[in-house]
Design an enzyme around this catalytic site. Structure first.
Site, PDB file in Angstrom:
ATOM      1  N   TYR A  81      68.651  93.111  37.260  1.00 47.34           N
ATOM      2  CA  TYR A  81      69.726  92.112  37.244  1.00 47.34           C
ATOM      3  C   TYR A  81      70.396  92.019  38.616  1.00 47.34           C
ATOM      4  O   TYR A  81      70.568  90.923  39.158  1.00 47.34           O
ATOM      5  CB  TYR A  81      70.746  92.501  36.181  1.00 47.34           C
ATOM      6  CG  TYR A  81      72.028  91.695  36.193  1.00 47.34           C
ATOM      7  CD1 TYR A  81      72.093  90.439  35.605  1.00 47.34           C
ATOM      8  CD2 TYR A  81      73.191  92.212  36.768  1.00 47.34           C
ATOM      9  CE1 TYR A  81      73.266  89.700  35.593  1.00 47.34           C
ATOM     10  CE2 TYR A  81      74.376  91.488  36.759  1.00 47.34           C
ATOM     11  CZ  TYR A  81      74.401  90.235  36.180  1.00 47.34           C
ATOM     12  OH  TYR A  81      75.578  89.512  36.182  1.00 47.34           O
TER      13      TYR A  81
ATOM     14  N   SER B  30      77.159  88.120  41.467  1.00 51.15           N
ATOM     15  CA  SER B  30      77.824  89.235  40.793  1.00 51.15           C
ATOM     16  C   SER B  30      78.221  90.271  41.827  1.00 51.15           C
ATOM     17  O   SER B  30      77.605  90.375  42.897  1.00 51.15           O
ATOM     18  CB  SER B  30      76.874  89.867  39.765  1.00 51.15           C
ATOM     19  OG  SER B  30      77.325  91.140  39.356  1.00 51.15           O
TER      20      SER B  30
END
Length: 286
Positions: free
Chosen positions: A191, A178
Site C-alpha cells: 500500500y 498517504s
C-alpha cells in the site's frame, strides 16, 4: 486601490538599495487580499473516485456546498453511495457510477458518463484505494500485490488519461496519497509503495501539464477514520487507531476535505506539484 490582475513573469532587471520600496517595484507586488467566499466551485464539475464514503464523501459534500456538480465513482457500496448522493443533492446535482476501476474500460466509462451528464470535467479527484495488513514481506502474495497496485495507482493513470481531453485551462487534479508514502509502513508495504507512486505521478504530471494550465496537486492524509480502517485492521488496533500521532487521535474526513477544496479552487492558483499533509502533526518533510 491596487488592481488585481493575472500575475506576469518578471522579465525586466531592476535593483534598489536596501531595504527596498514596494511602490518603486515594477510591477508593484499584488498584496490585495483575495475574496474568500462561498461558492468557490460555482459552475464547476467534479469527478471523485471512491466518493461513496470516508474522505471521498466528505470531499463530495464540501464541493457540492461550494457549488460544484459532482460525479462519484465507486465499487459496489451502494447504500453508502446513495447516502452521499442524498447529501450532495441538498446543494447540487450528483451522478453515481458503480463499477471496478481496476478495469481500464470502466475508467473510460466513468469519464464518458460524467461528460455525457455534465458536458465537462473541471476537477478530478483520484481517491479510491484499499490496503491489506501483512506483518512480513513474504506474506504479501503476488495476487495481493497485483490487486493493490491495480486498485490504487493504475486507475489514477486511466481515469486521468480519459479525463484530460475534457479538462480546460484552469482545471485541477487532486490525488490522494498517504503519510505512508513519506515515512513508510512496516505492515502496509505494498500500500505504501502505491502511495509513493502517487506522489511521483503527481509531481511528474504537474510538470507535464503546467503549460496547459492544468494544476496537479495532492493530499497525503495521516490516520483518518474511514470504512477502510474499520474493514482492514483487527479490533485492538482499531481501538488505538491514530493515538500515535502528536494530536493523539484519528482525524475525521470532514477535517481533511478542506485541503481538497483549497487545491481544487483558485485559492491555490500558485501551487502545482505539491502535497498537503493533514496528519495530526507528524512531520514528514515532503
Amino acid at each position: 486601490m491596487q488592481k488585481q490582475g493575472k500575475p506576469k513573469p518578471l522579465r525586466k532587471p531592476q535593483a534598489q538599495p536596501r531595504p527596498g520600496h514596494q511602490a518603486s517595484m515594477k510591477p508593484v507586488p499584488d498584496s490585495m487580499p483575495r475574496k474568500f467566499r462561498q461558492g468557490k466551485l460555482a459552475g464547476k464539475v467534479a469527478l471523485i473516485t471512491g466518493g461513496d464514503s470516508g474522505i471521498g464523501r466528505a470531499v463530495a459534500m464540501l464541493f457540492a456546498q461550494e457549488g460544484a456538480r459532482v460525479a462519484i465513482a465507486y465499487l459496489n457500496e451502494h447504500a453508502d453511495a446513495r447516502e452521499t448522493k442524498r447529501q450532495v443533492e441538498v446543494h447540487t446535482e450528483c451522478l453515481l457510477i458503480a463499477g471496478d476501476l481496476r478495469k481500464e474500460t470502466h475508467c473510460k466509462k466513468v469519464v464518458a458518463e460524467t461528460v455525457k451528464r455534465f458536458d465537462k470535467i473541471d476537477i478530478l479527484v483520484n481517491n479510491a484505494a484499499l490496503h491489506y495488513e501483512k506483518q512480513k514481506l513474504e506474506e504479501i502474495s503476488s495476487k495481493q500485490l497485483i490487486n493493490t497496485f491495480s486498485s490504487n495507482i493504475f486507475p489514477y493513470f486511466w481515469v486521468t488519461q480519459a479525463a484530460l481531453p475534457h479538462m480546460r485551462k484552469g482545471s485541477s487534479i487532486v490525488n490522494t496519497s498517504s503519510v505512508t508514502a513519506y515515512r513508510g509502513s512496516d505492515a502496509l508495504i505494498d500500500y505504501a509503495s502505491t502511495k509513493g507512486a502517487i506522489v511521483s505521478f503527481t509531481r511528474s504530471l504537474s510538470s507535464n501539464l503546467v503549460k496547459r494550465g492544468i494544476r496537479v496537486n495532492g493530499v497525503a492524509p495521516g490516520p483518518i477514520w474511514t470504512p477502510l480502517i474499520a474493514s482492514s485492521f483487527k479490533p485492538k488496533k482499531i481501538a488505538k487507531f491514530g493515538s500515535d500521532v502528536p494530536m493523539e487521535r484519528a482525524g475525521q474526513p470532514a477535517e481533511i476535505a478542506p485541503s481538497y477544496l483549497f487545491l481544487a479552487c483558485e485559492d491555490s492558483a500558485y501551487m502545482t506539484g505539491q502535497f498537503l499533509h493533514p496528519n495530526g502533526g507528524e512531520i514528514v518533510n515532503g
